[in-house]
Enzyme design. Structure first.
Site, short mmCIF file in Angstrom:
data_model
loop_
_atom_site.label_atom_id
_atom_site.label_comp_id
_atom_site.label_asym_id
_atom_site.label_seq_id
_atom_site.Cartn_x
_atom_site.Cartn_y
_atom_site.Cartn_z
N SER A 1 0.82 -1.21 0.00
CA SER A 1 0.00 0.00 0.00
C SER A 1 0.85 1.26 0.00
O SER A 1 1.95 1.27 0.55
CB SER A 1 -0.89 0.00 1.26
OG SER A 1 -1.47 1.26 1.45
N TYR B 1 -1.98 -0.49 10.69
CA TYR B 1 -2.23 -1.04 9.34
C TYR B 1 -0.99 -0.84 8.46
O TYR B 1 -0.47 -1.78 7.87
CB TYR B 1 -3.45 -0.36 8.71
CG TYR B 1 -3.50 -0.48 7.21
CD1 TYR B 1 -3.17 0.61 6.40
CD2 TYR B 1 -3.86 -1.67 6.59
CE1 TYR B 1 -3.19 0.51 5.01
CE2 TYR B 1 -3.89 -1.77 5.21
CZ TYR B 1 -3.56 -0.67 4.43
OH TYR B 1 -3.58 -0.79 3.07
N LYS C 1 1.93 -3.53 6.69
CA LYS C 1 2.34 -3.55 5.27
C LYS C 1 3.85 -3.42 5.16
O LYS C 1 4.52 -4.14 4.42
CB LYS C 1 1.65 -2.43 4.49
CG LYS C 1 0.16 -2.59 4.35
CD LYS C 1 -0.22 -3.83 3.54
CE LYS C 1 -1.71 -3.91 3.30
NZ LYS C 1 -2.10 -5.11 2.53
C1 WQD Z 1 -8.76 9.85 1.25
C2 WQD Z 1 -9.00 11.34 1.48
C3 WQD Z 1 -9.35 11.97 3.76
C4 WQD Z 1 -13.17 9.90 4.27
C5 WQD Z 1 -6.09 4.65 3.02
C6 WQD Z 1 -4.92 3.73 3.20
C7 WQD Z 1 -4.43 3.27 1.85
C8 WQD Z 1 -5.55 2.61 1.09
C9 WQD Z 1 -6.76 3.54 1.00
C10 WQD Z 1 -5.79 0.19 1.02
C11 WQD Z 1 -8.27 11.90 2.69
C12 WQD Z 1 -10.60 12.24 2.92
C13 WQD Z 1 -11.99 10.39 3.72
C14 WQD Z 1 -14.20 10.81 4.63
C15 WQD Z 1 -12.83 12.64 3.87
N1 WQD Z 1 -5.89 1.37 1.70
N2 WQD Z 1 -11.83 11.73 3.53
N3 WQD Z 1 -13.98 12.15 4.40
O1 WQD Z 1 -6.43 7.55 3.98
O2 WQD Z 1 -5.77 8.17 1.57
O3 WQD Z 1 -5.69 5.78 2.29
O4 WQD Z 1 -7.11 3.94 2.33
O5 WQD Z 1 -5.65 -0.05 -0.13
O6 WQD Z 1 -3.39 2.35 2.06
O7 WQD Z 1 -3.88 4.46 3.82
O8 WQD Z 1 -7.91 6.93 2.00
O9 WQD Z 1 -10.28 7.22 1.44
O10 WQD Z 1 -9.59 7.17 3.90
O11 WQD Z 1 -9.03 9.17 2.49
O12 WQD Z 1 -12.66 13.86 3.70
O13 WQD Z 1 -15.29 10.45 5.14
O14 WQD Z 1 -10.38 11.55 1.70
O15 WQD Z 1 -9.13 13.02 4.69
O16 WQD Z 1 -7.82 13.21 2.38
P1 WQD Z 1 -6.41 7.22 2.52
P2 WQD Z 1 -9.28 7.57 2.49
#
Ligand code: WQD
Length: 286
Positions: free
Chosen positions: A67, A91, A95
């Site tokens: 990841s 998490y 990885k």
């Molecule tokens: C993306 C953006 C949030 C939810 C993680 C793991 C990565 C992968 C994907 C496995 C950020 C914003 C989110 C919400 C928001 N996992 N957000 N409101 O954290 O980039 O990555 O998940 O494959 O390894 O680290 O993904 O979708 O949680 O967040 O504003 O309700 O969306 O702040 O900027 P992330 P995410």
């Protein structure tokens, strides 16, 4: 029964395994902070057991789902595979540790052929609308949350942070269509057939950054639904901007993502509108 012997599968598993793709890991950043032992047990012990069973059956070709979270808070973008690695949550630490376990296994036994694929932000669904994302409980990730707002399961999307140094103040990520991701795994499996492959890591992203607000607008366009928004502070542990350099995968895997944000939103909405409660019964609660 000795530990080794217990790894031999029942006789009906006489088939030879050419290779294994391992993406059976728990993946919710927030949940991992609340339940670290669950994540270390499932992700780490599960992978060690898998590697031992593979070796016991003479199968030493692995594609492992890693990841982009291993890049932590990158100081610059795009992220190349040579960037420094760090983890800000259990998490991510699983990885990072599994990548090191794979490197050590290959160093000890060079006949292991391993590809570590670093996913950026997988979104979308199969274009058929029959297969899609259906997280249990409250979605940790952005797109399944947007999806559940669009079908009326949740009242609004909370935007975490709008004061980042980005195009519109919201976080920027490299969203990649799950079908592109699947094609990346096929390319990795083919690469494992090459004689000189050892233990290699590849970014699986699009090489483009998209902001949270931009993808919300794209989903509204694809679905025709208005997504009510609530603005909140930054989410602890969130990076500001993360997107991939995909040069190494393009060069060595002969793979490049084909789908754009509009395709991802179109296919995610096609799945959600046909399956508002995912694989569960209608009105299933979280
Ligand atoms: C993306 C953006 C949030 C939810 C993680 C793991 C990565 C992968 C994907 C496995 C950020 C914003 C989110 C919400 C928001 N996992 N957000 N409101 O954290 O980039 O990555 O998940 O494959 O390894 O680290 O993904 O979708 O949680 O967040 O504003 O309700 O969306 O702040 O900027 P992330 P995410």
């Amino acid at each position: 029964m000795t530990r080794e012997a217990s790894y031999f599968l029942p006789s009906y598993f006489d088939a030879q395994f050419d290779a294994v793709i391992h993406f059976a890991g728990l993946k919710a950043v927030g949940e991992s902070a609340q339940k670290p032992l669950l994540y270390y047990n499932n992700n780490l012990i599960g992978t060690i057991t898998l590697l031992e069973v593979m070796a016991a059956h003479g199968c030493k070709k692995l594609v492992f789902s890693s990841s982009a979270t291993v890049y932590g808070w990158p100081k610059e973008v795009p992220c190349t595979e040579e960037f420094p690695l760090s983890a800000a949550n259990p998490y991510g630490r699983t990885k990072l540790t599994i990548e090191e376990i794979c490197r050590d296994v290959h160093r000890a036994e060079p006949d292991w052929k391993i590809i570590l694929s670093r996913y950026f932000n997988p979104v979308g669904a199969h274009p058929s609308g029959y297969i899609g994302e259906d997280p249990r409980g409250v979605p940790n990730n952005l797109m399944p949350f947007i999806q559940q707002v669009a079908v009326g399961r949740r009242p609004a999307l909370t935007i975490f942070g709008n004061d980042y140094n980005t195009v519109d103040g919201t976080g920027v990520r490299d969203f990649i269509h799950v079908v592109d991701l699947a094609d990346g795994h096929i390319a990795a499996l083919l690469k494992l057939e090459e004689a000189d492959i050892g233990c290699e890591v590849y970014n699986l992203g699009t090489g483009k950054g998209t902001s949270v607000s931009e993808i919300v607008r794209a989903f509204e366009h694809a679905s025709g639904k208005k997504i009510p928004l609530v603005k909140a502070g930054r989410r602890p542990g969130d990076a500001e901007i993360v997107y991939a350099s995909t040069e190494k995968a393009e060069r060595e895997l002969k793979w490049k993502a084909k789908y754009g944000i509009d395709d991802m939103c179109r296919d995610q909405w096609n799945w959600a509108s046909k399956n508002p409660y995912g694989y569960g019964p209608p009105d299933s609660t979280d």
